[in-house]
Every structure is written in structure tokens, then in C-alpha cells.
Write an enzyme that holds these catalytic residues in place. Structure first.
Site, PDB file in Angstrom:
ATOM      1  N   SER A 106       0.332  17.547 -19.629  1.00 23.32           N
ATOM      2  CA  SER A 106      -0.736  16.645 -19.191  1.00 23.32           C
ATOM      3  C   SER A 106      -1.547  17.347 -18.111  1.00 23.32           C
ATOM      4  O   SER A 106      -1.019  18.180 -17.369  1.00 23.32           O
ATOM      5  CB  SER A 106      -0.098  15.386 -18.611  1.00 23.32           C
ATOM      6  OG  SER A 106      -1.032  14.688 -17.820  1.00 23.32           O
ATOM      7  N   SER A 107      -2.821  16.983 -18.002  1.00 26.27           N
ATOM      8  CA  SER A 107      -3.670  17.615 -16.985  1.00 26.27           C
ATOM      9  C   SER A 107      -3.261  17.229 -15.560  1.00 26.27           C
ATOM     10  O   SER A 107      -3.716  17.864 -14.605  1.00 26.27           O
ATOM     11  CB  SER A 107      -5.138  17.256 -17.223  1.00 26.27           C
ATOM     12  OG  SER A 107      -5.311  15.867 -17.191  1.00 26.27           O
ATOM     13  N   CYS A 108      -2.406  16.207 -15.410  1.00 28.84           N
ATOM     14  CA  CYS A 108      -2.009  15.825 -14.043  1.00 28.84           C
ATOM     15  C   CYS A 108      -0.977  16.782 -13.446  1.00 28.84           C
ATOM     16  O   CYS A 108      -0.573  16.616 -12.303  1.00 28.84           O
ATOM     17  CB  CYS A 108      -1.513  14.389 -13.993  1.00 28.84           C
ATOM     18  SG  CYS A 108       0.029  14.159 -14.850  1.00 28.84           S
ATOM     19  N   TYR A 135       5.712  11.917 -12.692  1.00 29.28           N
ATOM     20  CA  TYR A 135       5.403  12.287 -14.087  1.00 29.28           C
ATOM     21  C   TYR A 135       4.995  13.763 -14.154  1.00 29.28           C
ATOM     22  O   TYR A 135       5.442  14.508 -15.029  1.00 29.28           O
ATOM     23  CB  TYR A 135       4.273  11.382 -14.583  1.00 29.28           C
ATOM     24  CG  TYR A 135       3.751  11.701 -15.960  1.00 29.28           C
ATOM     25  CD1 TYR A 135       4.497  11.383 -17.088  1.00 29.28           C
ATOM     26  CD2 TYR A 135       2.498  12.278 -16.132  1.00 29.28           C
ATOM     27  CE1 TYR A 135       4.003  11.660 -18.358  1.00 29.28           C
ATOM     28  CE2 TYR A 135       1.998  12.549 -17.398  1.00 29.28           C
ATOM     29  CZ  TYR A 135       2.761  12.236 -18.503  1.00 29.28           C
ATOM     30  OH  TYR A 135       2.268  12.503 -19.758  1.00 29.28           O
ATOM     31  N   LYS A 139       6.636  16.950 -16.245  1.00 28.28           N
ATOM     32  CA  LYS A 139       5.875  17.764 -17.207  1.00 28.28           C
ATOM     33  C   LYS A 139       5.863  19.238 -16.785  1.00 28.28           C
ATOM     34  O   LYS A 139       5.890  20.135 -17.641  1.00 28.28           O
ATOM     35  CB  LYS A 139       4.452  17.232 -17.355  1.00 28.28           C
ATOM     36  CG  LYS A 139       4.389  15.909 -18.128  1.00 28.28           C
ATOM     37  CD  LYS A 139       4.811  16.123 -19.568  1.00 28.28           C
ATOM     38  CE  LYS A 139       4.689  14.893 -20.428  1.00 28.28           C
ATOM     39  NZ  LYS A 139       5.149  15.114 -21.808  1.00 28.28           N
ATOM     40  N   HIS A 178      -4.098   3.230 -19.724  1.00 24.54           N
ATOM     41  CA  HIS A 178      -5.082   4.090 -19.064  1.00 24.54           C
ATOM     42  C   HIS A 178      -6.423   3.358 -18.998  1.00 24.54           C
ATOM     43  O   HIS A 178      -6.602   2.308 -19.604  1.00 24.54           O
ATOM     44  CB  HIS A 178      -5.216   5.414 -19.823  1.00 24.54           C
ATOM     45  CG  HIS A 178      -4.011   6.285 -19.706  1.00 24.54           C
ATOM     46  ND1 HIS A 178      -3.044   6.349 -20.683  1.00 24.54           N
ATOM     47  CD2 HIS A 178      -3.593   7.104 -18.706  1.00 24.54           C
ATOM     48  CE1 HIS A 178      -2.089   7.179 -20.290  1.00 24.54           C
ATOM     49  NE2 HIS A 178      -2.392   7.648 -19.102  1.00 24.54           N
TER      50      HIS A 178
END
Ligand code: GFB
Length: 306
Positions: A106-108, A135, A139, A178
Site C-alpha cells: 500500500s502507498s501508506c 497497517y 505491509k 475509504h
């Protein structure tokens, strides 16, 4: 040609990968298990499953996911469930000697104040956004598992980092979803009930990049074939919008003509999240679905399925 296991095929990403593999003619190779049939957090069950089925390819699209409020409220669930899924599936795939595994991140995972657009090299260069750090760390652990199994065991595995996703099959629950599905539902219900205003969380100024999940699925199948690098690879569209602009676009698609009220009691999260997609572009892949078209298609799906 062995079986292709799509872990998490009931979710937004997994279901899109299944559609893509079916349309590419791989439907008869698909290996799928529901959560009731196989608990991916149960390492023993996952190992037995891999030993018996011996898939040749694995798309690891199973994850505990949610929007900003769910991440901020249930961090223990987000870190624990994701770590368990990643460790059990990646280890079992190694033991069963799969030809290739694709892990979805994920981009986070990138620092809150990363340079924009965010290159893959920004990983682990700064502090994370606190609303989703649990999270993100799970990841990041997945990326490190991929690197470690590659280095120690020579496993053929890659990590793919998608930007914020949306599309058919998304979660429209207002507490856990989201922003895009949440606003679609809120504007639609406000129009149907003749309400004058809709609440949009935060200030409206954060910027996000939205990728249609069918584009992501196409990129995943492409990368399964064409990318073997040890470093993660970003998947995005290369442009972002403010939450206010996103809300206006969705309001237009729905036909809601009332007001938007920004709710400052809700978090903004990271100020901007736009991925640098040059590594992927150089390989010859680009996103195709424009945001307005993707919103229209998702709205049509939601109207038919809610
Ligand atoms: O999509 P979202 O929940 O996730 O929120 P993040 C994006 C922005 O939209 C935030 C605002 O600034 C929200 O405050 N927003 C406005 C809303 N109205 C709403 C609404 O009704 N619902 C929601 N959910 N947001 C998540 C991470 O971050 O992104 C996850 O928490 C994951 O870990 C995911 O990485 C892709 O982009 O802020």
C-alpha cells in the site's frame, strides 16, 4: 502450467485480479478458497493447503484493510491480521516451491512527509502517518519478508505498491470504508432523501491519487510476467486530486446539488500521497481508466448491488 492461487479473491483487489485472469484466458487455472474454507491466518492450515495444491503462482491480495477511521480505531487488528496472513502465506509458498509470488502492499508504507511524487526509494526514510502506522508497518514487514525469502531462499517474489484504490466490489460501510465509496454513498443517499448537506471528513485539502482496481489488476498480471526486481514497484495513475475536488466530482456524477460541510473533528491523515510511477512506466504499463469514468462505472455498480 500449474494453478494460480489468488489469496483474498473475495475482496476489492482479489476479485479484480480474478476477472483479469479470466479475461486473459487463465480461468481454468484459478485456485480459490473462501475464508470459511481456508483461514489465511492459520499457518498450519495454509501450509497443508499449499502442500496439497502446489500452486505455481500466488497473488497475495488478502489483507485486513479499511479507511482512515478504521485504521485509527483498530490498529491492533490491522497489524496482527496482516502480519499473520503475510507470514503464513509467504512461508507456505516458499515450502511448496511456488514459481512466483506477488505481494500487494500500500502507498501508506511511505513516510508521511515523503517527497512527491513518492519514489520507491523513499521507503523507510522517515516517520509514518500516525493514523495508519500499524497497517503500514505490517505491509513494510511484508516487503521485508519478500526481500528476505528472496535473499535467503532464492524465492521468486515481488512487492507491488498500489496507490488508493476504488471500483466495483468496494466496501461502502461509512465507518470502515475509504473516502471514495463513502462519499458516493453519502451523496447518493442525500439526493434520494432530499437532504441539503453532506458531511465530508477533515478539511478537504489533503491530496490523494485514485486508481481503478481493474487498472491495478491489469498491472499485477503484467508485473507477474515482466518484473522480478527485489525492490517494490509503485502502481498509480500519476495524478492526484484534493478531497474537495474528489467530492465535487462525485457530487456531479450523482447529481447532488446541496452543500458540502467539512467535519474538522475527523482526521485529514497524510497531507499528500502521489506515487512516482516512472519505474512501471519504463516497463511499458500505464493506467487507462480516467477518474470520472471510473467513478461513473463504480456508481453504476453500487446502484445495482447495494
Ligand atoms: O480514504 P481514506 O479513508 O484514507 O481518507 P487515507 C482519505 C481522506 O478523505 C482523508 C477524507 O483526509 C479523510 O478525512 N474523507 C472525507 C473521508 N470524507 C470521508 C469519508 O466519508 N470517509 C473517509 N474514509 N474519508 C488510508 C489508510 O488512508 O488509505 C490505509 O488509512 C490505506 O492504511 C488506504 O493505506 C489506502 O488515504 O487517508
Amino acid at each position: 502450467m500449474g494453478a494460480i492461487f489468488v489469496a483474498g479473491h473475495g475482496g476489492l483487489v482479489g476479485s479484480a485480479i480474478v476477472r483479469r485472469l479470466q479475461s486473459a484466458g487463465f480461468g481454468d487455472r484459478l485456485l480459490l478458497r473462501t475464508r470459511a474454507e481456508l483461514d489465511l491466518m492459520d499457518a498450519t492450515a495454509v501450509r497443508v493447503f499449499f502442500e496439497r495444491e502446489r500452486p505455481s503462482q500466488v497473488y497475495l491480495a488478502a489483507a485486513k484493510v479499511g479507511g482512515i477511521l478504521a485504521n485509527d480505531t483498530f490498529p491492533a487488528d490491522f497489524i496482527r491480521e496482516n502480519l499473520l496472513i503475510e507470514t503464513s502465506v509467504i512461508h507456505a509458498a516458499h515450502l511448496a516451491k511456488v514459481d512466483k509470488l506477488l505481494f500487494l502492499g500500500s502507498s501508506c508504507i511511505y513516510p508521511r512527509m515523503a517527497p512527491q511524487p513518492i519514489p520507491e526509494s523513499a521507503l523507510l526514510t522517515g516517520a509514518l502517518e500516525p493514523t495508519n502506522s500499524a497497517y503500514a508497518i505490517a505491509k513494510i514487514a511484508g516487503i521485508e519478508l519478500v526481500r528476505a525469502y528472496k535473499k535467503q531462499h532464492g524465492m521468486n517474489a515481488i512487492s507491488v505498491m498500489p496507490t488508493n484504490l476504488y471500483g466495483p466490489g468496494d466496501n461502502f460501510d461509512l465507518n470502515s470504508s475509504h473516502v471514495l465509496p463513502a462519499l458516493m454513498r453519502k451523496f447518493l443517499e442525500a439526493k434520494e432523501h432530499g437532504l441539503a448537506e453532506v458531511s465530508v471528513w477533515g478539511s478537504g485539502s489533503p491530496r490523494r491519487e485514485f486508481l481503478h482496481v481493474d487498472d491495478l489488476a491489469e498491472a499485477c498480471v503484467f508485473l507477474m510476467d515482466r518484473y522480478d526486481g527485489g525492490e517494490p514497484i509503485n502502481v498509480g495513475v500519476g495524478e492526484d486530486v484534493s478531497i474537495r475536488e474528489l467530492a465535487e466530482t462525485i457530487a456531479r456524477a450523482v447529481g447532488f446539488e446541496g452543500r458540502m460541510v467539512f467535519d474538522a473533528t475527523k482526521p485529514d491523515g497524510t497531507p499528500r500521497k502521489l506515487l512516482d510511477v516512472s519505474r512501471l512506466t519504463q516497463l511499458g504499463w500505464r493506467a487507462k481508466i480516467a477518474l470520472v469514468d471510473g467513478i461513473a462505472a463504480t456508481l453504476e455498480w453500487y446502484r445495482a448491488h447495494r
